[in-house]
Design an enzyme around this catalytic site. Structure first.
Site, PDB file in Angstrom:
ATOM      1  N   TYR A   1     -23.681 -18.542  -4.334  1.00  0.00           N
ATOM      2  CA  TYR A   1     -22.432 -18.315  -3.604  1.00  0.00           C
ATOM      3  C   TYR A   1     -22.041 -16.837  -3.516  1.00  0.00           C
ATOM      4  O   TYR A   1     -21.337 -16.442  -2.593  1.00  0.00           O
ATOM      5  CB  TYR A   1     -21.291 -19.095  -4.252  1.00  0.00           C
ATOM      6  CG  TYR A   1     -21.314 -20.588  -3.984  1.00  0.00           C
ATOM      7  CD1 TYR A   1     -22.098 -21.137  -2.977  1.00  0.00           C
ATOM      8  CD2 TYR A   1     -20.530 -21.452  -4.739  1.00  0.00           C
ATOM      9  CE1 TYR A   1     -22.112 -22.496  -2.730  1.00  0.00           C
ATOM     10  CE2 TYR A   1     -20.528 -22.823  -4.504  1.00  0.00           C
ATOM     11  CZ  TYR A   1     -21.323 -23.338  -3.493  1.00  0.00           C
ATOM     12  OH  TYR A   1     -21.327 -24.684  -3.253  1.00  0.00           O
TER      13      TYR A   1
ATOM     14  N   LYS B   1      -6.921   2.867 -10.715  1.00  0.00           N
ATOM     15  CA  LYS B   1      -6.613   1.456 -10.996  1.00  0.00           C
ATOM     16  C   LYS B   1      -5.644   1.337 -12.175  1.00  0.00           C
ATOM     17  O   LYS B   1      -4.686   0.557 -12.127  1.00  0.00           O
ATOM     18  CB  LYS B   1      -7.905   0.670 -11.278  1.00  0.00           C
ATOM     19  CG  LYS B   1      -8.719   0.368 -10.025  1.00  0.00           C
ATOM     20  CD  LYS B   1      -9.959  -0.457 -10.352  1.00  0.00           C
ATOM     21  CE  LYS B   1     -10.789  -0.755  -9.118  1.00  0.00           C
ATOM     22  NZ  LYS B   1     -10.167  -1.680  -8.168  1.00  0.00           N
TER      23      LYS B   1
ATOM     24  N   VAL C   1      -7.378  -1.665  -5.069  1.00  0.00           N
ATOM     25  CA  VAL C   1      -7.390  -0.259  -4.651  1.00  0.00           C
ATOM     26  C   VAL C   1      -8.787   0.321  -4.881  1.00  0.00           C
ATOM     27  O   VAL C   1      -9.715  -0.385  -5.263  1.00  0.00           O
ATOM     28  CB  VAL C   1      -6.301   0.568  -5.386  1.00  0.00           C
ATOM     29  CG1 VAL C   1      -4.914  -0.010  -5.104  1.00  0.00           C
ATOM     30  CG2 VAL C   1      -6.558   0.647  -6.882  1.00  0.00           C
ATOM     31  N   VAL C   2      -8.931   1.617  -4.655  1.00  0.00           N
ATOM     32  CA  VAL C   2     -10.218   2.291  -4.735  1.00  0.00           C
ATOM     33  C   VAL C   2     -10.881   2.070  -6.105  1.00  0.00           C
ATOM     34  O   VAL C   2     -10.206   1.974  -7.130  1.00  0.00           O
ATOM     35  CB  VAL C   2     -10.037   3.797  -4.429  1.00  0.00           C
ATOM     36  CG1 VAL C   2      -9.161   4.481  -5.478  1.00  0.00           C
ATOM     37  CG2 VAL C   2     -11.366   4.500  -4.306  1.00  0.00           C
ATOM     38  N   GLU C   3     -12.231   1.988  -6.115  1.00  0.00           N
ATOM     39  CA  GLU C   3     -12.994   1.690  -7.339  1.00  0.00           C
ATOM     40  C   GLU C   3     -13.067   2.934  -8.235  1.00  0.00           C
ATOM     41  O   GLU C   3     -14.111   3.559  -8.407  1.00  0.00           O
ATOM     42  CB  GLU C   3     -14.400   1.187  -6.946  1.00  0.00           C
ATOM     43  CG  GLU C   3     -15.232   0.621  -8.069  1.00  0.00           C
ATOM     44  CD  GLU C   3     -14.818  -0.764  -8.549  1.00  0.00           C
ATOM     45  OE1 GLU C   3     -15.517  -1.314  -9.390  1.00  0.00           O
ATOM     46  OE2 GLU C   3     -13.780  -1.294  -8.102  1.00  0.00           O
TER      47      GLU C   3
ATOM     48  N   HIS D   1     -12.817 -10.928  -9.078  1.00  0.00           N
ATOM     49  CA  HIS D   1     -13.752 -10.213  -8.211  1.00  0.00           C
ATOM     50  C   HIS D   1     -14.089 -11.042  -6.972  1.00  0.00           C
ATOM     51  O   HIS D   1     -14.819 -12.022  -7.047  1.00  0.00           O
ATOM     52  CB  HIS D   1     -15.025  -9.880  -9.008  1.00  0.00           C
ATOM     53  CG  HIS D   1     -16.061  -9.154  -8.216  1.00  0.00           C
ATOM     54  ND1 HIS D   1     -17.407  -9.213  -8.512  1.00  0.00           N
ATOM     55  CD2 HIS D   1     -15.954  -8.338  -7.125  1.00  0.00           C
ATOM     56  CE1 HIS D   1     -18.074  -8.482  -7.634  1.00  0.00           C
ATOM     57  NE2 HIS D   1     -17.213  -7.941  -6.795  1.00  0.00           N
TER      58      HIS D   1
ATOM     59  N   SER E   1     -15.290  -4.347  -9.016  1.00  0.00           N
ATOM     60  CA  SER E   1     -16.615  -4.970  -8.946  1.00  0.00           C
ATOM     61  C   SER E   1     -17.499  -4.599 -10.130  1.00  0.00           C
ATOM     62  O   SER E   1     -18.490  -5.269 -10.391  1.00  0.00           O
ATOM     63  CB  SER E   1     -17.311  -4.577  -7.638  1.00  0.00           C
ATOM     64  OG  SER E   1     -17.326  -3.174  -7.488  1.00  0.00           O
TER      65      SER E   1
ATOM     66  N   ASP F   1       0.865  -1.178   0.000  1.00  0.00           N
ATOM     67  CA  ASP F   1       0.000   0.000   0.000  1.00  0.00           C
ATOM     68  C   ASP F   1       0.903   1.229   0.000  1.00  0.00           C
ATOM     69  O   ASP F   1       2.124   1.118   0.169  1.00  0.00           O
ATOM     70  CB  ASP F   1      -0.934   0.004   1.211  1.00  0.00           C
ATOM     71  CG  ASP F   1      -2.210   0.793   0.940  1.00  0.00           C
ATOM     72  OD1 ASP F   1      -3.273   0.167   0.778  1.00  0.00           O
ATOM     73  OD2 ASP F   1      -2.144   2.037   0.867  1.00  0.00           O
TER      74      ASP F   1
ATOM     75  N   ASN G   1     -17.263  -9.639  -0.312  1.00  0.00           N
ATOM     76  CA  ASN G   1     -16.996  -9.283   1.077  1.00  0.00           C
ATOM     77  C   ASN G   1     -18.007  -9.938   2.019  1.00  0.00           C
ATOM     78  O   ASN G   1     -19.193  -9.920   1.706  1.00  0.00           O
ATOM     79  CB  ASN G   1     -17.069  -7.753   1.219  1.00  0.00           C
ATOM     80  CG  ASN G   1     -16.075  -7.225   2.233  1.00  0.00           C
ATOM     81  OD1 ASN G   1     -15.273  -7.954   2.783  1.00  0.00           O
ATOM     82  ND2 ASN G   1     -16.156  -5.934   2.498  1.00  0.00           N
TER      83      ASN G   1
END
EC number: 4.2.1.17
Length: 729
Positions: A660, A407, A400-402, A450, A429, A343, A453
């Site tokens: 799932y 990215k 990292v952040v969406e 993907h 996602s 990070d 959570n």
């Protein structure tokens, strides 16, 4: 040799002792209909042996019998009730004849003895096991109950409480627990199994062990006083009602059957088991749950085939720490693949390591690991602020952040720090993989991965094939996901991929219901209690995060403007603008406060009604049927579109991804199983009542064509012709 069938044989060992050996072609023994018939023939041979003194049952495989052949179930469940009942009587006559042999019998049980395998060994007088034993009756997890005498023999052997715990929950137990509760009589090392079993058998033959007394309780009523019976069965029924609920009839049916049969001897008790089993086998729930089992096997088999020529990554890396990065790092390290976690700031790295340590400490508290194991796993997660060690990694997942710009920058920089053959993956996602691949020099080495959570709990990983992703790249990432203990499902690229692409039309249906005056509390209640989702849409949005959903909704609208673009402010907009982001800040559709265990507990918050009133028509009531239809039609239509467009390859993979990844109610079996149960023609009739609500409610053309002939999505199954002489039943 006394007898030889396709899956078992019978031979003399020594001095009047015979051995019956399960030895099916292939890697495992299953108790299919042909094997049951063959077992009956072998016992017929034994019954003719006047010099028979004892019988040993064993397996030539690494596991005794893994269970019934579940691939037969769907066709067996289509057999008319009377014929299925007759076949079960025949099968039970085989196990009764095994139990009634005029000599002592012992099963030498190694590895798995599940379902029919467990019921088979319950019919012997003694059971000796190896330390790797897993024994139990998982039938209720498949929507049925034991049908080969398990609900009769197990309570009479173990007592009602221990048997009910195993049967109602569909549990299996290990060697130590099996010995403790009396399910096996001893545990020995694998190399001593046959020798030990023979020693017990000789003791029984010589009269040192009273095998007739051991057998007798299984033939008689259950030894319980009225007070004991009332306590045991009342507690069991209460527990089952609490855990299984109304959507899963098998556990409560099993408990009630054991209760009803308690006062009878073996024959009448078996008749009661038969009468309960047959109707369960004809339920939609049983077909759905068996379908899930078969789909799971199919998906895992496909992953195995896909990865047979690639090496599983030995060193991984995660870009972006925090909760998600820490969860991925923990899962990889826990399953034996060391991971570098990078990070750009210490705070995030600390958060990631704290998350991994928290998950490991939970394993320690549960007694699953000791301190040494904990230290060993945590030492294979290497936090870093730079790219040290990245030249040794085989696969990198970016978490990292969406944000596509962030990215792309992170992925492009990382590509310069790794080997040319290292695979890169993004845990996005919603952002199309092919768009992110534009930033890379080697797009063939890149794909989507993907996770859901919380990572350690959710079994699904969507593997997204971009336009330029190579087969080898996909195979390597599938291999890593499988090694992590996950179920990888490969999908083709599009905004939202498969799971989020079909989830957001469901949320759109929710938003439209709210706009038309529905109460979100009632919608949640109906979708949870009636349809069976683990969370209603309002609660789910709070858990996902209103801000996350608001952002993803915009991405989906840009990707599919015809269907997902909206021209009005909805409930998600209203809550987002009011800084109500869900559980993460304690305010969403519900208000959240921590309970005594530190978990968020939802409470009513009247402020929400005022916020929603600004984007909704006056409150009005909707029927449960209308709520379910308006929620599910947009999702199911989108699922069908994904199949028609080739985003998802098969109905089986689609249904497993939904179960799932989203918690689609297992007793429905997934969207395609639900569709097939309903019938495509009936679904079309239902959907057409709502097509005025907009494009999301318009049924795809391919489904319209199927509906004309009421065609199913799964291949039609023919009723079975069970092997066995029904006339002798």
């Amino acid at each position: 040799m006394l007898y030889k069938g396709d899956t078992l044989y019978l031979d003399w060992l020594e001095d009047g002792i015979a051995e019956l050996v399960f030895d099916a072609p292939g890697s495992v023994n299953k108790l299919d209909t042909a094997t049951v018939a063959s077992l009956g023939e072998a016992i017929g041979v034994l019954e003719q042996q006047s010099d028979l003194k004892g019988l040993l049952l064993r397996s030539n495989k690494a596991a005794f019998i893994v269970g019934a052949d579940i691939t037969e179930f769907l066709s067996l469940f289509l057999v008319p009730e009377e014929q299925l009942s007759q076949w079960l009587h025949f099968a039970n006559s085989v196990f009764n004849r095994l139990e009634d042999l005029p000599v002592p019998t012992i099963a030498a049980v190694n590895g798995y003895a599940l379902g029919g395998g467990c019921e088979c060994v319950l019919a012997t007088d003694y059971r000796l096991a190896t330390p790797d034993l897993r024994i139990g009756l998982p039938e209720t997890k498949l929507g049925i109950m034991p049908g080969f005498g398990g609900s009769v023999r197990m309570p009479r052997m173990l007592g009602a409480d221990s048997a009910l715990e195993i049967i109602a929950a569909g549990k299996d137990v290990g060697a130590d627990q099996a010995l403790k509760i009396g399910l096996v009589d001893g545990v020995v090392k694998a190399e001593k199994l046959v020798e030990g079993a023979m020693a017990i058998l000789r003791q029984a033959i010589n009269g040192d062990l009273d095998w007739k007394a051991k057998r007798q309780p299984k033939l008689e009523p259950l030894k319980l006083s009225k007070i004991e019976a009332a306590m045991s069965f009342t507690i069991a029924k209460g527990m089952v009602a609490q855990t299984a609920g109304k959507h899963y009839p098998a556990p409560i049916t099993a408990v009630k059957t054991i209760e009803a049969a308690a006062r009878f001897g073996r024959e009448e008790a078996l008749n009661l088991e038969n009468k309960s089993f047959v109707p369960l086998a004809h339920t939609n729930e049983a077909r759905a749950l068996v379908g899930i089992f078969l789909n799971d096997q199919y998906v895992k088999g496909k992953a195995k085939k896909l990865t047979k020529d690639v090496e599983t990554p030995k060193q991984a890396a995660v870009l972006g720490a925090g909760i998600m990065g820490g969860g991925i790092a923990y899962q990889s390290a826990w399953k034996g693949v060391p991971v570098v976690m990078k990070d750009i700031n210490d705070k995030s790295l600390t958060l990631g390591m704290t998350e991994a340590a928290k998950l490991l400490n939970k394993q320690l508290e549960r007694g699953k690991i000791d301190g040494l194991k904990l230290a060993g796993v945590i030492s294979t997660i290497h936090p870093t602020l730079d790219y040290a060690g990245f030249d040794r990694v085989d696969v990198v997942v970016e978490a990292v952040v969406e944000n596509p710009k962030v990215k792309k920058a992170v992925l492009a920089e990382t590509e310069q720090k790794v080997r040319p053959d290292t695979v890169l993956a993004s845990n996005t996602s919603t952002i199309p993989i092919s768009e992110l691949a534009n930033a890379l020099e080697r797009p063939e080495n890149f794909c989507g991965m993907h996770f859901f959570n919380p990572v350690h709990r959710m079994p699904l990983v969507e593997i997204i094939r971009g336009e330029k992703s190579s087969d080898e790249t996909i195979a390597k990432v599938v291999a890593w996901a499988s090694k992590m203990g996950k179920t990888p499902i490969v999908v083709n690229d599009c905004p939202g991929f498969f799971v989020n692409r079909v989830l957001f039309p469901y949320f759109a249906g929710f938003s439209q219901l709210l706009r038309d005056g529905a109460d979100f509390r009632k919608i949640d209640k109906v979708m949870e209690k009636q349809f069976g989702w683990p969370m209603g849409p309002a609660y789910l949005l709070d858990v996902v995060g209103i801000d996350t959903a608001h952002h993803a909704q915009a991405v989906m609208a840009a990707g599919f403007p015809q269907r997902m673009q909206k021209d009005y402010r909805d409930a998600i907009d209203a809550l987002f603008n009011a800084n109500r982001f869900g559980q993460k800040n304690g305010l969403g559709f519900w208000r959240y406060k921590e309970d005594s265990k530190g978990k968020p507990k939802k409470e009513e918050d009247v402020v929400v009604d005022d916020l929603l009133a600004k984007v909704s028509q006056p409150k009005r009531d909707f029927s449960e049927e209308e709520i379910i239809a308006r929620m599910m039609i947009p999702m199911v239509n989108e699922v069908v579109r994904c199949l028609e467009e080739g985003i998802i390859a098969t109905p089986a993979e689609a249904d497993m991804a939904l179960v799932y990844g989203l918690g689609f109610p297992p007793f429905h079996g997934g969207a395609f199983r639900w569709l097939d149960t309903l019938g495509s023609a009936k679904y079309l009739d239902m959907a057409q009542q709502y097509q005025h609500l907009g494009p999301l409610y318009e049924v795809p053309e391919g489904m319209r064509n199927k509906a004309r002939h009421n065609e199913p999505y799964y291949p039609p199954v023919e009723p079975a012709r069970p092997v066995g002489d029904l006339k002798t039943a």
